[in-house]
Motif scaffolding. Sequence first.
Motif, PDB file in Angstrom:
ATOM      1  N   ALA A   1      44.523  40.977  29.218  1.00 55.30           N
ATOM      2  CA  ALA A   1      43.875  41.203  30.511  1.00 55.30           C
ATOM      3  C   ALA A   1      44.791  41.970  31.460  1.00 55.30           C
ATOM      4  CB  ALA A   1      43.471  39.868  31.133  1.00 55.30           C
ATOM      5  N   GLU A   2      46.083  41.685  31.403  1.00 56.38           N
ATOM      6  CA  GLU A   2      47.028  42.392  32.262  1.00 56.38           C
ATOM      7  C   GLU A   2      47.111  43.872  31.898  1.00 56.38           C
ATOM      8  OE1 GLU A   2      49.019  41.227  35.051  1.00 56.38           O
ATOM      9  OE2 GLU A   2      47.264  39.931  34.848  1.00 56.38           O
ATOM     10  N   VAL A   3      47.006  44.175  30.606  1.00 57.67           N
ATOM     11  CA  VAL A   3      46.997  45.573  30.167  1.00 57.67           C
ATOM     12  C   VAL A   3      45.760  46.281  30.719  1.00 57.67           C
ATOM     13  CG1 VAL A   3      46.806  47.119  28.176  1.00 57.67           C
ATOM     14  CG2 VAL A   3      48.363  45.157  28.089  1.00 57.67           C
ATOM     15  N   VAL A   4      44.605  45.612  30.588  1.00 51.88           N
ATOM     16  CA  VAL A   4      43.358  46.178  31.120  1.00 51.88           C
ATOM     17  C   VAL A   4      43.471  46.362  32.631  1.00 51.88           C
ATOM     18  CG1 VAL A   4      40.889  45.767  31.458  1.00 51.88           C
ATOM     19  CG2 VAL A   4      41.960  45.179  29.273  1.00 51.88           C
ATOM     20  N   LYS A   5      44.081  45.398  33.294  1.00 49.77           N
ATOM     21  CA  LYS A   5      44.213  45.461  34.753  1.00 49.77           C
ATOM     22  C   LYS A   5      45.004  46.694  35.182  1.00 49.77           C
ATOM     23  CE  LYS A   5      44.515  41.660  37.011  1.00 49.77           C
ATOM     24  NZ  LYS A   5      44.883  40.381  37.662  1.00 49.77           N
ATOM     25  N   LYS A   6      46.077  46.998  34.461  1.00 47.45           N
ATOM     26  CA  LYS A   6      46.891  48.162  34.794  1.00 47.45           C
ATOM     27  C   LYS A   6      46.148  49.466  34.503  1.00 47.45           C
ATOM     28  CE  LYS A   6      50.530  45.880  36.110  1.00 47.45           C
ATOM     29  NZ  LYS A   6      50.914  45.875  37.561  1.00 47.45           N
ATOM     30  N   ILE A   7      45.359  49.464  33.446  1.00 49.76           N
ATOM     31  CA  ILE A   7      44.608  50.671  33.078  1.00 49.76           C
ATOM     32  C   ILE A   7      43.494  50.960  34.089  1.00 49.76           C
ATOM     33  CG2 ILE A   7      43.069  51.700  31.357  1.00 49.76           C
ATOM     34  CD1 ILE A   7      44.657  50.190  29.207  1.00 49.76           C
ATOM     35  N   VAL A   8      42.720  49.934  34.439  1.00 51.15           N
ATOM     36  CA  VAL A   8      41.586  50.120  35.358  1.00 51.15           C
ATOM     37  C   VAL A   8      42.075  50.351  36.786  1.00 51.15           C
ATOM     38  CG1 VAL A   8      39.512  49.041  36.314  1.00 51.15           C
ATOM     39  CG2 VAL A   8      40.075  48.743  33.883  1.00 51.15           C
ATOM     40  N   ALA A   9      43.090  49.586  37.185  1.00 52.71           N
ATOM     41  CA  ALA A   9      43.686  49.734  38.528  1.00 52.71           C
ATOM     42  C   ALA A   9      42.633  49.670  39.637  1.00 52.71           C
ATOM     43  CB  ALA A   9      44.478  51.036  38.607  1.00 52.71           C
TER      44      ALA A   9
ATOM     45  N   ALA B   1      42.569  44.062  40.750  1.00 55.68           N
ATOM     46  CA  ALA B   1      41.510  43.049  40.741  1.00 55.68           C
ATOM     47  C   ALA B   1      40.865  42.805  39.381  1.00 55.68           C
ATOM     48  CB  ALA B   1      40.418  43.442  41.745  1.00 55.68           C
ATOM     49  N   PHE B   2      40.681  43.861  38.583  1.00 59.36           N
ATOM     50  CA  PHE B   2      39.916  43.719  37.341  1.00 59.36           C
ATOM     51  C   PHE B   2      40.833  43.719  36.123  1.00 59.36           C
ATOM     52  CE2 PHE B   2      37.726  45.309  33.618  1.00 59.36           C
ATOM     53  CZ  PHE B   2      36.526  44.634  33.637  1.00 59.36           C
ATOM     54  N   PRO B   3      40.708  42.675  35.278  1.00 56.75           N
ATOM     55  CA  PRO B   3      39.912  41.448  35.423  1.00 56.75           C
ATOM     56  C   PRO B   3      40.708  40.365  36.147  1.00 56.75           C
ATOM     57  CG  PRO B   3      40.874  41.545  33.242  1.00 56.75           C
ATOM     58  CD  PRO B   3      41.314  42.799  33.940  1.00 56.75           C
ATOM     59  N   SER B   4      40.057  39.270  36.443  1.00 59.69           N
ATOM     60  CA  SER B   4      40.702  38.153  37.129  1.00 59.69           C
ATOM     61  C   SER B   4      41.626  37.388  36.177  1.00 59.69           C
ATOM     62  CB  SER B   4      39.633  37.195  37.679  1.00 59.69           C
ATOM     63  OG  SER B   4      40.191  35.931  37.983  1.00 59.69           O
ATOM     64  N   GLY B   5      42.896  37.296  36.533  1.00 58.45           N
ATOM     65  CA  GLY B   5      43.839  36.574  35.685  1.00 58.45           C
ATOM     66  C   GLY B   5      43.540  35.089  35.613  1.00 58.45           C
ATOM     67  N   HIS B   6      43.183  34.495  36.749  1.00 61.65           N
ATOM     68  CA  HIS B   6      42.867  33.059  36.766  1.00 61.65           C
ATOM     69  C   HIS B   6      41.691  32.753  35.842  1.00 61.65           C
ATOM     70  CE1 HIS B   6      45.390  33.253  40.316  1.00 61.65           C
ATOM     71  NE2 HIS B   6      45.328  31.940  40.481  1.00 61.65           N
ATOM     72  N   THR B   7      40.641  33.567  35.948  1.00 62.31           N
ATOM     73  CA  THR B   7      39.468  33.328  35.123  1.00 62.31           C
ATOM     74  C   THR B   7      39.754  33.631  33.661  1.00 62.31           C
ATOM     75  OG1 THR B   7      38.177  34.091  37.040  1.00 62.31           O
ATOM     76  CG2 THR B   7      36.980  33.685  34.999  1.00 62.31           C
ATOM     77  N   THR B   8      40.663  34.550  33.407  1.00 63.42           N
ATOM     78  CA  THR B   8      41.073  34.828  32.034  1.00 63.42           C
ATOM     79  C   THR B   8      41.660  33.583  31.391  1.00 63.42           C
ATOM     80  OG1 THR B   8      41.508  37.182  32.441  1.00 63.42           O
ATOM     81  CG2 THR B   8      42.655  36.163  30.595  1.00 63.42           C
TER      82      THR B   8
ATOM     83  N   THR C   1      49.647  53.684  46.479  1.00 64.00           N
ATOM     84  CA  THR C   1      49.090  52.861  45.404  1.00 64.00           C
ATOM     85  C   THR C   1      47.675  52.422  45.735  1.00 64.00           C
ATOM     86  OG1 THR C   1      51.283  52.042  44.807  1.00 64.00           O
ATOM     87  CG2 THR C   1      49.404  50.754  44.052  1.00 64.00           C
ATOM     88  N   ALA C   2      47.460  52.003  46.972  1.00 66.76           N
ATOM     89  CA  ALA C   2      46.139  51.548  47.403  1.00 66.76           C
ATOM     90  C   ALA C   2      45.120  52.680  47.351  1.00 66.76           C
ATOM     91  CB  ALA C   2      46.225  50.970  48.811  1.00 66.76           C
ATOM     92  N   GLN C   3      45.554  53.907  47.712  1.00 65.95           N
ATOM     93  CA  GLN C   3      44.637  55.048  47.714  1.00 65.95           C
ATOM     94  C   GLN C   3      44.238  55.468  46.304  1.00 65.95           C
ATOM     95  OE1 GLN C   3      46.650  58.060  49.992  1.00 65.95           O
ATOM     96  NE2 GLN C   3      46.142  57.131  51.966  1.00 65.95           N
ATOM     97  N   LEU C   4      45.167  55.323  45.353  1.00 63.87           N
ATOM     98  CA  LEU C   4      44.892  55.729  43.982  1.00 63.87           C
ATOM     99  C   LEU C   4      44.055  54.707  43.220  1.00 63.87           C
ATOM    100  CD1 LEU C   4      48.350  57.226  42.940  1.00 63.87           C
ATOM    101  CD2 LEU C   4      46.237  58.485  43.400  1.00 63.87           C
ATOM    102  N   ALA C   5      44.001  53.480  43.713  1.00 63.87           N
ATOM    103  CA  ALA C   5      43.296  52.420  43.004  1.00 63.87           C
ATOM    104  C   ALA C   5      41.784  52.655  43.022  1.00 63.87           C
ATOM    105  CB  ALA C   5      43.616  51.060  43.623  1.00 63.87           C
ATOM    106  N   PHE C   6      41.127  52.250  41.952  1.00 66.56           N
ATOM    107  CA  PHE C   6      39.675  52.365  41.818  1.00 66.56           C
ATOM    108  C   PHE C   6      38.976  51.414  42.783  1.00 66.56           C
ATOM    109  CE2 PHE C   6      35.979  50.368  39.621  1.00 66.56           C
ATOM    110  CZ  PHE C   6      35.096  51.429  39.752  1.00 66.56           C
ATOM    111  N   ASP C   7      37.937  51.891  43.441  1.00 71.53           N
ATOM    112  CA  ASP C   7      37.152  51.081  44.378  1.00 71.53           C
ATOM    113  C   ASP C   7      35.931  50.532  43.646  1.00 71.53           C
ATOM    114  OD1 ASP C   7      35.660  49.951  46.384  1.00 71.53           O
ATOM    115  OD2 ASP C   7      35.600  51.734  47.655  1.00 71.53           O
ATOM    116  N   GLY C   8      35.940  49.213  43.379  1.00 73.80           N
ATOM    117  CA  GLY C   8      34.843  48.600  42.642  1.00 73.80           C
ATOM    118  C   GLY C   8      33.751  48.026  43.513  1.00 73.80           C
ATOM    119  N   SER C   9      33.835  48.249  44.823  1.00 75.96           N
ATOM    120  CA  SER C   9      32.860  47.635  45.724  1.00 75.96           C
ATOM    121  C   SER C   9      31.439  48.143  45.507  1.00 75.96           C
ATOM    122  CB  SER C   9      33.270  47.877  47.181  1.00 75.96           C
ATOM    123  OG  SER C   9      33.312  49.265  47.471  1.00 75.96           O
ATOM    124  N   GLY C  10      31.315  49.349  44.928  1.00 77.69           N
ATOM    125  CA  GLY C  10      29.982  49.891  44.706  1.00 77.69           C
ATOM    126  C   GLY C  10      29.239  49.223  43.567  1.00 77.69           C
ATOM    127  N   MET C  11      29.908  48.433  42.761  1.00 76.90           N
ATOM    128  CA  MET C  11      29.268  47.798  41.608  1.00 76.90           C
ATOM    129  C   MET C  11      28.488  46.556  42.017  1.00 76.90           C
ATOM    130  SD  MET C  11      32.293  48.257  38.771  1.00 76.90           S
ATOM    131  CE  MET C  11      31.253  47.599  37.445  1.00 76.90           C
TER     132      MET C  11
END
Length: 218
Positions: free
Chosen positions: A85-93, A117-124, A6-16
Amino acid sequence: MTAAATAQLAFDGSGMDGSLFTSITDFARDTKWLNTPMEVWTNLGLGVFAILMVMGWWKARRRGTEAMTVALAAPVAVVVAFAAAEVVKKIVAEARPCRSMPHAYLVDSCPAPSDYAFPSGHTTVAAATVAALFLLDRRLSAIAAVFGVLEGFSRVYVGDHYPHDVLGSAIVALPVAYLTSLALRRWATPLVTSLNHGALRPLLSAEPRGGGVAQHTP
């Protein structure tokens, strides 16, 4: 699927905006006296937004059926925005920063790989409260906005989210919560008007039965 897969398949957003994330977490490392208060706030601070919605309901009891409808719609709008936001979170992963940038200073512990991570549930929740209260009470909405900024900052400070996760939360939550509140104000006002003549009246209006009730919102 295993946690490692799961961790390997997840998108890496650190480059943004990984460098900005690191700057903020370095600030957290340099202000260790602030770590515990920020860690407490980032979770328990969500209660502030619930309190603001309760305050909005209490004030709406003296402002008419339409205002009360908007007040009752506020938590519904927050839930709808959070679900979106949870739907978006699952899609972006997107992988959490603790997995993409494990050497960064992290105040909070690393969640499960499937907790993206994306988007933040707390901030949502924070941003949705701002939008939901905007139709009811601009002052309460402004107060929520101030606390919302603090909530968003705290999510990056403790290392749970990148800055773009926080920004993405606002982009999702603000229009969803606002439009939900707007729709419920239109569609649910007749229902609240009906309930206002029954046993629930003390919860919906501070006016004595038969008294005039103003119908307005800001």
